[in-house]
Design a protein around this motif. Structure first.
Motif, PDB file in Angstrom:
ATOM      1  N   THR A  32       0.870  -1.194   0.026  1.00  0.00           N
ATOM      2  CA  THR A  32       0.123   0.070   0.196  1.00  0.00           C
ATOM      3  C   THR A  32       1.016   1.457   0.048  1.00  0.00           C
ATOM      4  N   LYS A  33       2.058   1.169   0.877  1.00  0.00           N
ATOM      5  CA  LYS A  33       2.678   2.550   0.997  1.00  0.00           C
ATOM      6  C   LYS A  33       3.486   2.598  -0.151  1.00  0.00           C
ATOM      7  N   GLU A  36       1.089   3.905  -3.250  1.00  0.00           N
ATOM      8  CA  GLU A  36       1.039   5.512  -3.109  1.00  0.00           C
ATOM      9  C   GLU A  36       2.274   6.338  -3.308  1.00  0.00           C
TER      10      GLU A  36
END
Length: 193
Positions: A32-33, A36
């Protein structure tokens, strides 16, 4: 034993020698990081000999200029890609210092990549898959037929193409049905600079 499919293609029961696969290398939180950070990159359409592909790319470190047929300097690696490579090197026992290029591919629905082998100036290829799963198709010409294999690439997984899988086999990704990112790290072949 190899078996032919309905269309006479020879299908290999396993991936070729030199194809390594590690599932679940990155946790969901790490993925997820990373996504992003990828979404903040300045992507450009992929172009090949006047043809514009559906996928978009961002290249760092080195890139191969098709028109000039040589390696050129690209944008410097973002810190988060350096950190990712360091993480992978530690987890998978890779030589972090050997990698000179990071290429990020954004595959929107409908985008894929046709059959190819990476340019001969590159040697080992390490890829990270994010968001959507896909199948990497592999093929090698044997006499009048194709020997084929396939490998499922799950989100958070890492693969490596080296040796026979890198030099003798072509690979492709069929058109995606959902957004997918891949990060490809490459080393240089002996003598390339």
């Amino acid at each position: 034993m190899l078996q032919g499919d309905l269309f006479g293609h020879v299908c290999a029961p396993a991936v070729p020698q030199g194809f390594d696969y590690w599932p679940d290398v990155l946790s969901e939180a790490e993925q997820t990081k990373l996504v992003e950070q990828l979404q903040r990159l300045d992507f450009r359409p992929y172009e090949h000999m006047g043809y514009q592909g559906f996928r978009r790319i961002a290249a760092f470190g080195r890139r191969y200029d098709l028109e000039r047929r040589r390696l050129e300097t690209a944008e410097p690696w973002p810190d988060f890609l350096k950190a990712l490579l360091a993480c992978l090197a530690g987890r998978l026992s890779l030589d972090e210092g050997a990698f000179v290029q990071a290429l990020v591919n954004e595959y929107a629905p409908g985008a894929g990549i046709g059959w190819h082998r990476d340019r001969p100036v590159y040697e080992d290829i390490v890829g990270v898959s994010l968001l959507a799963p896909c199948v990497m198709r592999l093929r090698r010409k044997q006499a009048a037929q194709w020997r084929r294999a396939g490998a499922a690439l799950e989100p958070g997984s890492v693969y490596r193409l080296s040796g026979e899988a890198r030099e003798a086999w072509e690979h492709s990704i069929p058109a995606m049905t959902a957004l997918r990112y891949s990060i490809t790290f490459r080393t240089l072949a002996g003598g390339a600079n």
